[in-house]
Design an enzyme around this catalytic site. Structure first.
Site, mmCIF file in Angstrom:
data_model
loop_
_atom_site.group_PDB
_atom_site.id
_atom_site.type_symbol
_atom_site.label_atom_id
_atom_site.label_comp_id
_atom_site.label_asym_id
_atom_site.label_seq_id
_atom_site.Cartn_x
_atom_site.Cartn_y
_atom_site.Cartn_z
ATOM 1 N N GLY A 1 30.920 -20.181 -21.165
ATOM 2 C CA GLY A 1 30.792 -21.095 -22.293
ATOM 3 C C GLY A 1 29.326 -21.388 -22.563
ATOM 4 O O GLY A 1 28.485 -21.215 -21.672
ATOM 5 N N GLN B 1 22.031 -25.843 -25.690
ATOM 6 C CA GLN B 1 21.499 -24.993 -24.619
ATOM 7 C C GLN B 1 20.586 -23.899 -25.174
ATOM 8 O O GLN B 1 19.786 -23.324 -24.443
ATOM 9 C CB GLN B 1 22.630 -24.346 -23.812
ATOM 10 C CG GLN B 1 23.372 -25.320 -22.910
ATOM 11 C CD GLN B 1 24.392 -24.593 -22.071
ATOM 12 O OE1 GLN B 1 25.498 -24.333 -22.523
ATOM 13 N NE2 GLN B 1 24.029 -24.227 -20.855
ATOM 14 N N CYS C 1 26.116 -23.507 -14.262
ATOM 15 C CA CYS C 1 25.666 -23.701 -15.632
ATOM 16 C C CYS C 1 24.427 -22.850 -15.891
ATOM 17 O O CYS C 1 23.535 -22.793 -15.050
ATOM 18 C CB CYS C 1 25.336 -25.180 -15.828
ATOM 19 S SG CYS C 1 24.740 -25.570 -17.469
ATOM 20 N N LEU C 2 24.390 -22.200 -17.053
ATOM 21 C CA LEU C 2 23.230 -21.360 -17.387
ATOM 22 C C LEU C 2 21.949 -22.192 -17.481
ATOM 23 O O LEU C 2 20.860 -21.669 -17.285
ATOM 24 C CB LEU C 2 23.462 -20.632 -18.715
ATOM 25 C CG LEU C 2 24.637 -19.646 -18.756
ATOM 26 C CD1 LEU C 2 24.722 -18.984 -20.120
ATOM 27 C CD2 LEU C 2 24.515 -18.603 -17.655
ATOM 28 N N HIS D 1 33.067 -29.414 -19.575
ATOM 29 C CA HIS D 1 31.675 -29.098 -19.230
ATOM 30 C C HIS D 1 30.828 -28.976 -20.509
ATOM 31 O O HIS D 1 29.739 -29.557 -20.606
ATOM 32 C CB HIS D 1 31.659 -27.795 -18.416
ATOM 33 C CG HIS D 1 30.300 -27.312 -18.018
ATOM 34 N ND1 HIS D 1 29.889 -27.257 -16.695
ATOM 35 C CD2 HIS D 1 29.260 -26.845 -18.753
ATOM 36 C CE1 HIS D 1 28.643 -26.783 -16.654
ATOM 37 N NE2 HIS D 1 28.244 -26.520 -17.881
ATOM 38 N N GLU D 2 31.355 -28.247 -21.505
ATOM 39 C CA GLU D 2 30.610 -28.068 -22.763
ATOM 40 C C GLU D 2 30.528 -29.374 -23.545
ATOM 41 O O GLU D 2 29.484 -29.696 -24.129
ATOM 42 C CB GLU D 2 31.250 -26.972 -23.631
ATOM 43 C CG GLU D 2 31.343 -25.585 -22.985
ATOM 44 C CD GLU D 2 30.052 -25.096 -22.343
ATOM 45 O OE1 GLU D 2 28.970 -25.458 -22.824
ATOM 46 O OE2 GLU D 2 30.130 -24.371 -21.331
ATOM 47 N N HIS E 1 27.746 -31.324 -22.204
ATOM 48 C CA HIS E 1 26.444 -30.825 -22.691
ATOM 49 C C HIS E 1 26.088 -31.447 -24.040
ATOM 50 O O HIS E 1 24.963 -31.888 -24.255
ATOM 51 C CB HIS E 1 26.492 -29.307 -22.907
ATOM 52 C CG HIS E 1 26.099 -28.515 -21.703
ATOM 53 N ND1 HIS E 1 24.935 -28.750 -21.011
ATOM 54 C CD2 HIS E 1 26.703 -27.484 -21.066
ATOM 55 C CE1 HIS E 1 24.858 -27.895 -20.005
ATOM 56 N NE2 HIS E 1 25.921 -27.119 -20.009
HETATM 57 NI NI NI Z 1 26.595 -25.573 -18.746
#
Ligand code: NI
Length: 172
Positions: free
Chosen positions: A46, A51, A93-94, A135-136, A139
């Site tokens: 995702g 991000q 997470c990226l 999670h998204e 963010h």
């Molecule tokens: Ni993330």
């Protein structure tokens, strides 16, 4: 399509509540394509718009990567309407590279969002897909998965997080 730069922990855009999207533009289709390209290149499941440095309520998920067969989806202006149950599961997470921790999330959620054609959609998700969406959603509200850990657990990550923050400042 182009690969966008993924912002990491410490970047200011990751710590604010993003702006809603008021209408669909041609630009948005291009952004979504680039976000998918970026996510695949980084091996993510995702990705949220902030991000990649964009202040807008948009996230993408490819549930196929989690073997959930729900396909690729775009979520615009997502709201969580209901949460049910609890479950602990590992997340990464990226934007927080090299850290994986178990996070408590609701097991089942009901959400409302607009798709890429701006259709209003209400859906329920359970298990891993529900986790990815929470999670998204976090963010897009300036929250990292590490913020969901106990203060003790987070304190163990303090030096790693500080290093990411410094890296992020140097990149700006
Ligand atoms: Ni993330």
């Amino acid at each position: 399509m182009s690969i966008l730069k993924v912002h990491i922990y410490g970047s200011p855009i990751l710590s604010k509540i993003v702006d809603p999207i008021l209408k669909i533009t041609d630009d948005l289709h291009k952004i979504v394509d680039d976000m998918f390209e970026t996510m695949y290149s980084e091996d993510g499941i995702g990705l949220s718009a902030n991000q990649v440095g964009l202040d807008m309520s948009l996230c993408i998920v490819d549930f196929n990567l989690a073997e959930d067969k729900l396909g690729k989806k775009v979520f615009i202006n997502m709201e969580i309407l209901e949460k049910e149950g609890e479950c602990l599961g590992e997340e990464g997470c990226l934007s927080v590279p090299d850290i994986r921790e178990k996070v408590n999330r609701a097991k089942k959620i009901k959400i409302k969002y607009q798709d890429i054609n701006f259709n209003e959609i209400e859906e329920e998700y359970i298990g891993f897909p529900a986790r990815v969406l929470q999670h998204e959603y976090d963010h897009l509200h300036g929250i990292f998965f590490v913020d969901r850990l106990s203060p003790l657990k987070k304190s163990f990550l303090k030096s790693k997080l500080k290093r990411l923050q410094e890296l992020s400042i140097n990149e700006q």
